[in-house]
Design a protein around this motif. Structure first.
Motif, PDB file in Angstrom:
ATOM      1  N   ASN A   1      45.047  36.742  56.647  1.00 45.26           N
ATOM      2  CA  ASN A   1      45.142  38.167  56.312  1.00 45.26           C
ATOM      3  C   ASN A   1      46.016  38.909  57.319  1.00 45.26           C
ATOM      4  OD1 ASN A   1      43.557  38.713  58.579  1.00 45.26           O
ATOM      5  ND2 ASN A   1      41.693  39.118  57.402  1.00 45.26           N
ATOM      6  N   ASP A   2      46.197  40.197  57.119  1.00 46.45           N
ATOM      7  CA  ASP A   2      47.090  40.990  57.966  1.00 46.45           C
ATOM      8  C   ASP A   2      46.589  41.115  59.394  1.00 46.45           C
ATOM      9  OD1 ASP A   2      48.766  41.374  55.802  1.00 46.45           O
ATOM     10  OD2 ASP A   2      47.847  43.281  55.214  1.00 46.45           O
ATOM     11  N   SER A   3      45.312  40.844  59.614  1.00 45.64           N
ATOM     12  CA  SER A   3      44.742  40.922  60.966  1.00 45.64           C
ATOM     13  C   SER A   3      44.819  39.597  61.712  1.00 45.64           C
ATOM     14  CB  SER A   3      43.278  41.381  60.885  1.00 45.64           C
ATOM     15  OG  SER A   3      43.191  42.652  60.278  1.00 45.64           O
ATOM     16  N   GLY A   4      45.376  38.597  61.068  1.00 43.19           N
ATOM     17  CA  GLY A   4      45.492  37.285  61.704  1.00 43.19           C
ATOM     18  C   GLY A   4      44.278  36.403  61.512  1.00 43.19           C
ATOM     19  N   GLU A   5      43.301  36.875  60.720  1.00 43.68           N
ATOM     20  CA  GLU A   5      42.132  36.044  60.433  1.00 43.68           C
ATOM     21  C   GLU A   5      42.494  35.028  59.355  1.00 43.68           C
ATOM     22  OE1 GLU A   5      38.321  38.891  61.172  1.00 43.68           O
ATOM     23  OE2 GLU A   5      39.599  39.405  59.465  1.00 43.68           O
TER      24      GLU A   5
ATOM     25  N   LEU B   1      36.064  38.563  51.355  1.00 38.04           N
ATOM     26  CA  LEU B   1      37.153  39.056  52.203  1.00 38.04           C
ATOM     27  C   LEU B   1      38.504  38.564  51.712  1.00 38.04           C
ATOM     28  CD1 LEU B   1      35.600  38.686  55.784  1.00 38.04           C
ATOM     29  CD2 LEU B   1      35.744  40.730  54.346  1.00 38.04           C
ATOM     30  N   ALA B   2      38.650  38.436  50.399  1.00 40.36           N
ATOM     31  CA  ALA B   2      39.929  38.034  49.817  1.00 40.36           C
ATOM     32  C   ALA B   2      40.735  39.265  49.451  1.00 40.36           C
ATOM     33  CB  ALA B   2      39.700  37.176  48.580  1.00 40.36           C
ATOM     34  N   SER B   3      41.981  39.306  49.928  1.00 39.20           N
ATOM     35  CA  SER B   3      42.879  40.418  49.626  1.00 39.20           C
ATOM     36  C   SER B   3      44.113  39.896  48.902  1.00 39.20           C
ATOM     37  CB  SER B   3      43.305  41.112  50.925  1.00 39.20           C
ATOM     38  OG  SER B   3      44.315  42.065  50.683  1.00 39.20           O
ATOM     39  N   ALA B   4      44.679  40.732  48.042  1.00 34.91           N
ATOM     40  CA  ALA B   4      45.862  40.340  47.286  1.00 34.91           C
ATOM     41  C   ALA B   4      47.036  40.035  48.197  1.00 34.91           C
ATOM     42  CB  ALA B   4      46.240  41.441  46.299  1.00 34.91           C
ATOM     43  N   THR B   5      47.066  40.640  49.391  1.00 31.27           N
ATOM     44  CA  THR B   5      48.190  40.468  50.307  1.00 31.27           C
ATOM     45  C   THR B   5      47.986  39.322  51.313  1.00 31.27           C
ATOM     46  OG1 THR B   5      47.263  42.136  51.791  1.00 31.27           O
ATOM     47  CG2 THR B   5      48.848  42.888  50.146  1.00 31.27           C
ATOM     48  N   ASP B   6      46.894  38.582  51.216  1.00 26.67           N
ATOM     49  CA  ASP B   6      46.693  37.427  52.093  1.00 26.67           C
ATOM     50  C   ASP B   6      47.836  36.431  51.876  1.00 26.67           C
ATOM     51  OD1 ASP B   6      44.301  38.494  52.967  1.00 26.67           O
ATOM     52  OD2 ASP B   6      43.085  37.331  51.559  1.00 26.67           O
ATOM     53  N   LYS B   7      48.337  35.872  52.985  1.00 28.59           N
ATOM     54  CA  LYS B   7      49.428  34.902  52.897  1.00 28.59           C
ATOM     55  C   LYS B   7      48.892  33.478  52.821  1.00 28.59           C
ATOM     56  CE  LYS B   7      52.790  37.707  55.426  1.00 28.59           C
ATOM     57  NZ  LYS B   7      53.640  37.799  56.652  1.00 28.59           N
ATOM     58  N   ALA B   8      49.516  32.675  51.987  1.00 28.88           N
ATOM     59  CA  ALA B   8      49.121  31.277  51.855  1.00 28.88           C
ATOM     60  C   ALA B   8      49.742  30.449  52.979  1.00 28.88           C
ATOM     61  CB  ALA B   8      49.570  30.724  50.502  1.00 28.88           C
ATOM     62  N   MET B   9      48.932  29.582  53.563  1.00 30.94           N
ATOM     63  CA  MET B   9      49.429  28.594  54.533  1.00 30.94           C
ATOM     64  C   MET B   9      49.195  27.219  53.923  1.00 30.94           C
ATOM     65  SD  MET B   9      48.650  28.059  58.599  1.00 30.94           S
ATOM     66  CE  MET B   9      46.862  27.862  58.437  1.00 30.94           C
TER      67      MET B   9
ATOM     68  N   SER C   1      53.984  25.249  55.803  1.00 31.64           N
ATOM     69  CA  SER C   1      54.721  26.408  55.311  1.00 31.64           C
ATOM     70  C   SER C   1      53.780  27.597  55.153  1.00 31.64           C
ATOM     71  CB  SER C   1      55.372  26.068  53.959  1.00 31.64           C
ATOM     72  OG  SER C   1      56.040  27.185  53.420  1.00 31.64           O
ATOM     73  N   VAL C   2      54.217  28.766  55.615  1.00 33.99           N
ATOM     74  CA  VAL C   2      53.447  29.994  55.464  1.00 33.99           C
ATOM     75  C   VAL C   2      54.260  30.972  54.626  1.00 33.99           C
ATOM     76  CG1 VAL C   2      52.343  31.938  56.633  1.00 33.99           C
ATOM     77  CG2 VAL C   2      52.292  29.669  57.681  1.00 33.99           C
ATOM     78  N   GLY C   3      53.653  31.518  53.592  1.00 33.53           N
ATOM     79  CA  GLY C   3      54.342  32.461  52.726  1.00 33.53           C
ATOM     80  C   GLY C   3      53.802  32.375  51.319  1.00 33.53           C
ATOM     81  N   GLY C   4      53.997  33.431  50.559  1.00 35.35           N
ATOM     82  CA  GLY C   4      53.400  33.506  49.227  1.00 35.35           C
ATOM     83  C   GLY C   4      52.074  34.220  49.314  1.00 35.35           C
ATOM     84  N   LEU C   5      51.834  35.154  48.426  1.00 31.28           N
ATOM     85  CA  LEU C   5      50.629  35.969  48.462  1.00 31.28           C
ATOM     86  C   LEU C   5      49.529  35.394  47.584  1.00 31.28           C
ATOM     87  CD1 LEU C   5      52.275  39.521  48.223  1.00 31.28           C
ATOM     88  CD2 LEU C   5      51.737  38.174  50.272  1.00 31.28           C
ATOM     89  N   ARG C   6      48.308  35.735  47.944  1.00 32.98           N
ATOM     90  CA  ARG C   6      47.171  35.280  47.131  1.00 32.98           C
ATOM     91  C   ARG C   6      47.345  35.724  45.675  1.00 32.98           C
ATOM     92  NH1 ARG C   6      41.575  34.100  48.578  1.00 32.98           N
ATOM     93  NH2 ARG C   6      41.982  34.858  50.702  1.00 32.98           N
TER      94      ARG C   6
ATOM     95  N   VAL D   1      37.848  34.697  56.206  1.00 32.47           N
ATOM     96  CA  VAL D   1      38.561  35.087  54.992  1.00 32.47           C
ATOM     97  C   VAL D   1      38.137  34.175  53.838  1.00 32.47           C
ATOM     98  CG1 VAL D   1      40.852  35.344  53.937  1.00 32.47           C
ATOM     99  CG2 VAL D   1      40.514  35.946  56.342  1.00 32.47           C
ATOM    100  N   THR D   2      38.051  34.726  52.654  1.00 35.36           N
ATOM    101  CA  THR D   2      37.646  33.941  51.483  1.00 35.36           C
ATOM    102  C   THR D   2      38.687  32.861  51.188  1.00 35.36           C
ATOM    103  OG1 THR D   2      36.562  35.892  50.567  1.00 35.36           O
ATOM    104  CG2 THR D   2      36.977  34.066  49.050  1.00 35.36           C
ATOM    105  N   GLU D   3      38.223  31.645  50.996  1.00 41.61           N
ATOM    106  CA  GLU D   3      39.149  30.524  50.815  1.00 41.61           C
ATOM    107  C   GLU D   3      39.753  30.498  49.415  1.00 41.61           C
ATOM    108  OE1 GLU D   3      36.912  26.515  49.856  1.00 41.61           O
ATOM    109  OE2 GLU D   3      35.878  27.571  51.485  1.00 41.61           O
ATOM    110  N   ALA D   4      40.735  29.601  49.237  1.00 39.48           N
ATOM    111  CA  ALA D   4      41.403  29.460  47.947  1.00 39.48           C
ATOM    112  C   ALA D   4      40.426  28.953  46.895  1.00 39.48           C
ATOM    113  CB  ALA D   4      42.572  28.497  48.079  1.00 39.48           C
ATOM    114  N   GLU D   5      40.628  29.416  45.677  1.00 40.04           N
ATOM    115  CA  GLU D   5      39.754  29.026  44.563  1.00 40.04           C
ATOM    116  C   GLU D   5      40.566  28.247  43.538  1.00 40.04           C
ATOM    117  OE1 GLU D   5      37.725  31.692  41.221  1.00 40.04           O
ATOM    118  OE2 GLU D   5      36.661  31.861  43.144  1.00 40.04           O
ATOM    119  N   ASN D   6      40.018  27.097  43.130  1.00 36.93           N
ATOM    120  CA  ASN D   6      40.650  26.248  42.105  1.00 36.93           C
ATOM    121  C   ASN D   6      42.094  25.885  42.468  1.00 36.93           C
ATOM    122  OD1 ASN D   6      38.339  26.258  40.454  1.00 36.93           O
ATOM    123  ND2 ASN D   6      38.960  28.192  39.511  1.00 36.93           N
TER     124      ASN D   6
END
Length: 210
Positions: free
Chosen positions: A193-197, A140-148, A162-167, A112-117
């Motif tokens: 992402n939603d697939s657990g990746e 592979l960055a999606s708007a619905t990816d959850k932040a960890m 903590s897990v939660g909050g969307l990209r 999955v594409t990592e966080a930017e800035n």
């Protein structure tokens, strides 16, 4: 000195050379004296042990992060994989004053594409806020990816995960324990992402908790 009783075919009592003779319930037996285990504690050994202890002590509080970020189908456990990734690269300084090189720490690894800035600040008492750019659609960055989020307190050697909050939301605020007040913490972010990746972890920086 050992003594052979009843001729050469009798029992040996005591010690002779590296042989020890003894008797148990009327049965004579011999055993070989174990060699001394040498532990010269050379400088190289001390250096390696010091690094190993430092990395392991740092990673243990972040185990929940590792279990999600370094999942593997092989027999290697997440913490063992984390040790192999961080031991060669995430230590700085000279023996015996080694330190964690927080910017080089790896807590997750994936496609999955990592966080930017990513960045971190603490503007309200007991809170840490992590920010990032919305790079949805990049690779592979999606708007619905959850932040960890992983927040490590080196003074207490404890961590908050903590897990939660969307990209797409570009920020997440995490409440800190009261004991973290006044401490400088180090922060990492990954995306699931939603697939657990998962994405590679990104170091968001350090901040003093109000």
């Amino acid at each position: 000195m050992g003594k052979i009783n009843q001729g050469v075919y009798g029992g040996l009592s005591g010690k002779t050379g590296n042989l020890i003779g003894a008797s148990w319930k009327g049965i004579n037996y011999l055993r070989i004296k174990p060699s001394k285990v040498r532990n010269p504690r050379t400088l190289l050994q001390q250096m390696q042990r010091s690094k190993f202890s430092l990395i392991l002590g740092f990673l243990k509080p972040l185990l929940n992060y590792l279990n999600e970020g370094l999942k593997t189908s092989s027999k290697v456990s997440p913490i063992n994989l984390a040790m192999s990734l961080n031991l060669p690269n995430a230590i700085k300084g000279e023996f015996p004053a080694y330190e964690i090189d927080y910017e080089k720490v790896v807590l997750s690894n994936g496609p999955v594409t990592e966080a930017e800035n990513s960045d971190v600040n603490s503007l309200s008492p007991g809170e840490v806020t992590i920010t990032w750019d919305d790079n949805s659609g990049d690779g592979l960055a999606s708007a619905t990816d959850k932040a960890m989020i992983g927040i490590y307190n080196p003074t207490l050697k404890r961590a908050v995960v903590s897990v939660g909050g969307l990209r797409s939301e570009t920020h997440k605020t995490v409440n800190m324990p009261l004991s973290y007040s006044g401490a400088t913490v180090h922060v990492w972010i990954s995306f699931l992402n939603d697939s657990g990746e998962v994405s590679d972890s990104a170091y968001a920086g350090s901040v003093e908790v109000f």
